[in-house]
Design a protein around this motif. Sequence first.
Motif: not given
Length: 546
Positions: A326-327, A330, A451, A478, A484, A506-507, A509
Amino acid sequence: MLALQKLRPVRHPLVQGAVPKSIRPIPQFVRMAASESATADIGLSSVKVPRVLTVAGSDSGGGAGIQADIKTCAALGVFCTTAITALTAQNTIGVQGIYPVPVDFLAKQLQSVLSDIGADVVKTGMLPSAECIETLCSVLDSFPVRAVVVDPVMVSTSGDELAGAGILDALGKKLLPRTDVLTPNLPEASKLLGGASVTTLEEMRKAAVEIHKMGPRYVLIKGGHLSGSDDMVDILYDGSEMHEYHASRIESRNTHGTGCSLASAIAAELAKGSHIRQAVQAAKEYVKETMQRSRELRLGGGSQGPLNHLHRLNHWESLGRSHFKPDSLLLYAVTDSSMNKHWGRSTSDAVKAVIEGGATIVQIREKEAESGDFLKEAEASLKVAREYGVPLVINDRLDIALACDADGVHLGQSDVPITRARAILGPNKIIGVSCKTPEQAQRAWEEGADYIGSGGVYPTNTKQNNKTIGVEGLRKVCEASPLPVVAIGGIKENNVKEVMASPRPKQLQGVAVVSGLFNQPDVQVAAKHFRAILAEALDESYSRVL
Ligand SMILES: Nc1ncnc2c1ncn2[C@@H]1O[C@H](COP(=O)(O)OP(=O)(O)O)[C@@H](O)[C@H]1O
Ligand SMILES: Cc1ncc(COP(=O)(O)O)c(N)n1
Ligand SMILES: [Mg+2]
């Protein structure tokens, strides 16, 4: 050295007076019982492990029945033995068949367990016939236990009948007077009351009082079937006081076996010595946590997915996405060949520059090019991305993604359905989906996307007639699924911080950028600026949390 605990003399039917012939134990049970006292005599220490015996059906799908009971007990540190009342052929779609176990063989299983290992608590699930209930009650009279938890399974969550006609009478006359905790869901409470309506909180309270009169010491009416309520409340009644146990509704397709798991969790907690109200509270917590941790599990194609009871031991949700981190969302670079042409650079050059500037994933997006040219552009870009180990997905075109073996594809709402794309690409390719609404996000998750790209957050001219949803709309998307999310649409250096400001779902990213990266004289410098602003935004939210 554990102090040698004085072992309770085994109360064996043969020493308890006459026992109906149908369940007279086989002689070797007498030897096994005797051996237990022999062990005590030679001083072997023994750890007193809490024990639950589940008397229930087997669910071939692994989500409910004795399978749920065993896993729940294991998760809660309790040893679970089983006496199977029926085999069922079932899966995430429903129950396809039931094969009751002959009651004399049920008796044998009960005696095998109770005459040797014993049980602190007995928990019952599916009891398919009156004879099955009578057999169980006779054995319980011979092998008394500390508590009996009865989950009166009659209709499964999938709506399938799990108990034959006539069991209500045996349940009421024989088992309920021996029951410490009865845990009907709303349809089961209604059945126990001859079809009375039990669909509201008030009716749940009334049902608890009426059902308590049938003999159980405690009645727990489960509220999982409350429709239109965000509060999944269960009501415990002890004959004088009502206690309510609340939890927010968890949106998940994986709710199969929730009732079985709650009842076996109560049995496990009682076996560990908890008082009933503590046991119910702990069981409710366990089911809630397990449902939350099971949301992303994708097993089977039906609407009744199983729980991951042992989620504290494994983290399947991350396994499920080893191909996708998920990251990596960014800084999501979306190419635009007209912009790159304007600045005199090829798409693959632009991809190299944006990755060197800090882009963490690249999407090749082509609305005009012929397929052959698109494929060439994609292959050249993919070669660059592979050198840097940055994932590269293709916008819309599943054929191009397949032809160049890209890392995945990004689909719009009007493109190939997610399930078809997943069937074609397989489990190890990335599938992203554009979503403007919570419903679209929920569906993307249920259908197996990795995602969500959500927007347009701000007005944009890189996509025609693109409805703007704003930061608020983005947050709603989200929060609608555990997937994500990357924000897209009109994202510029001067509004990244607003999008990523905390408190942030929190989803969320990262951000997807088109002209902010490619309608620039220097793509690498532009990417570096975005990375610096993102770092500040994330650091700020981090420091604010601190
Ligand atoms: N969607 C949900 N979100 C949160 N808790 C739920 C949900 N569905 C059921 N529960 C809880 O799971 C437990 C089992 O309830 P229920 O599903 O009604 O039983 P059954 O599986 O026997 O039909 C109860 O504690 C109930 O409140
Ligand atoms: C063998 C067996 N026992 C019980 C249930 C009820 O499970 P749920 O109602 O939670 O789906 C089931 N489906 N199968
Ligand atoms: Mg259920």
